[in-house]
Write a protein that holds these residues in place. Structure first.
Motif, PDB file in Angstrom:
ATOM      1  N   GLU A  25      53.629  33.511  47.437  1.00 57.23           N
ATOM      2  CA  GLU A  25      52.467  33.475  48.338  1.00 57.23           C
ATOM      3  C   GLU A  25      51.913  34.860  48.635  1.00 57.23           C
ATOM      4  O   GLU A  25      50.933  34.984  49.370  1.00 57.23           O
ATOM      5  N   GLU A  26      52.519  35.893  48.071  1.00 54.70           N
ATOM      6  CA  GLU A  26      52.070  37.249  48.375  1.00 54.70           C
ATOM      7  C   GLU A  26      50.694  37.507  47.766  1.00 54.70           C
ATOM      8  O   GLU A  26      50.440  37.204  46.602  1.00 54.70           O
ATOM      9  N   THR A  27      49.792  38.058  48.589  1.00 58.16           N
ATOM     10  CA  THR A  27      48.462  38.401  48.098  1.00 58.16           C
ATOM     11  C   THR A  27      48.446  39.852  47.638  1.00 58.16           C
ATOM     12  O   THR A  27      49.076  40.714  48.245  1.00 58.16           O
ATOM     13  N   LEU A  28      47.696  40.108  46.579  1.00 63.30           N
ATOM     14  CA  LEU A  28      47.676  41.415  45.944  1.00 63.30           C
ATOM     15  C   LEU A  28      46.260  41.968  45.899  1.00 63.30           C
ATOM     16  O   LEU A  28      45.284  41.258  46.147  1.00 63.30           O
ATOM     17  N   PHE A  29      46.160  43.240  45.568  1.00 63.23           N
ATOM     18  CA  PHE A  29      44.894  43.860  45.180  1.00 63.23           C
ATOM     19  C   PHE A  29      45.004  44.025  43.674  1.00 63.23           C
ATOM     20  O   PHE A  29      45.882  44.732  43.182  1.00 63.23           O
ATOM     21  N   VAL A  30      44.154  43.343  42.921  1.00 62.87           N
ATOM     22  CA  VAL A  30      44.288  43.323  41.470  1.00 62.87           C
ATOM     23  C   VAL A  30      43.049  43.907  40.796  1.00 62.87           C
ATOM     24  O   VAL A  30      41.958  43.906  41.356  1.00 62.87           O
ATOM     25  N   LYS A  31      43.247  44.386  39.581  1.00 65.51           N
ATOM     26  CA  LYS A  31      42.146  44.919  38.773  1.00 65.51           C
ATOM     27  C   LYS A  31      41.911  43.991  37.590  1.00 65.51           C
ATOM     28  O   LYS A  31      42.830  43.675  36.844  1.00 65.51           O
TER      29      LYS A  31
END
Length: 237
Positions: A25-31
């Motif tokens: 469930e962890e939210t990330l900052f993705v490219k």
């Protein structure tokens, strides 16, 4: 909390879903870069937004001002958090990019952060001068492009961590520096030239770091992500 930007350098959404499954469930900052976006189009952006992730859409636009303006207007509608252009496109192009973003951002929403690529972290001084015919030094060129981006109204630049201190001096502490070429100390350099560890990037003052293979190619991606984050936050060495 400092969050590294994870480069989703995968060929399709299927591989992205398999990778993100490691994070629960962890939210990330993705490219999202060219390879993935050109394969999946806006559907990959919609999927990532549905999962709650922040998105840096890394397409490095470089064209005539009117074309870039129109493209940015469309990208703003997608609701991504960060976009970029090549500073080599010049002041008029960068200003047009910003205008397009402002026009395309839905009412009540925040405009995406807009940054400019100075020189790719895979570019060496020798290549820049011998192949690109840029006679100034790499450092001088990067600083010049950073100032052009700032004068054009952009929020910051993509650069090497090694160039961050000089850019801070020239453009101020609020100017955003996004630094790829991040590797852990025991990782392979691969095709990057101007690299640094997450800890070194923190020491040099990067605003954001972009991490790819150190996480995406790890046997245990979540554990690798935690180690990178700890170094980036300064909670471990």
């Amino acid at each position: 909390m400092r969050t590294p930007i994870v480069a989703l350098d995968f060929p399709s959404q299927k591989e992205v879903e398999q990778f993100l499954a490691h994070f629960g469930e962890e939210t990330l900052f993705v490219k999202v870069g060219m390879e993935l976006f050109y394969r999946e189009g806006t559907s990959i952006i919609n999927y990532l937004k549905e999962q709650g992730h922040r998105i840096f859409l890394d397409l490095k636009l470089h064209d005539i001002p009117n074309t870039v303006k129109s493209a940015m207007r469309n990208l703003a509608i997608l609701g991504v958090d960060m976009v970029n252009v090549h500073a080599a496109g010049g002041t008029n192009m960068m200003k047009a990019a910003l205008e397009g973003l402002q026009e395309g951002t839905p009412e009540g929403k925040e405009r995406p952060i807009c940054i400019a690529v100075t020189q790719l972290t895979s570019t060496s001084e020798e290549v820049m001068q011998r192949e690109l015919w840029i006679e100034k030094s790499l450092e001088e060129t990067v600083l010049h492009y950073a100032k052009l981006a700032q004068d054009s109204g952009l929020d910051g630049v993509v650069c090497s961590t090694l160039e961050v201190p000089k850019i801070r001096e020239a453009c101020g502490e609020d100017f955003v520096t996004v630094t790829p070429g991040i590797r852990m100390a025991d990782d392979n350099v691969d095709d990057q030239v101007r690299i640094a560890t997450p800890a070194r990037a923190r020491e040099l003052g990067s605003t954001y770091i972009v991490v790819g293979r150190s996480i995406t190619k790890a046997g245990q991606p979540l554990e690798a992500y935690k180690k990178v984050t700890q170094q980036w936050e300064g909670t471990t060495v």
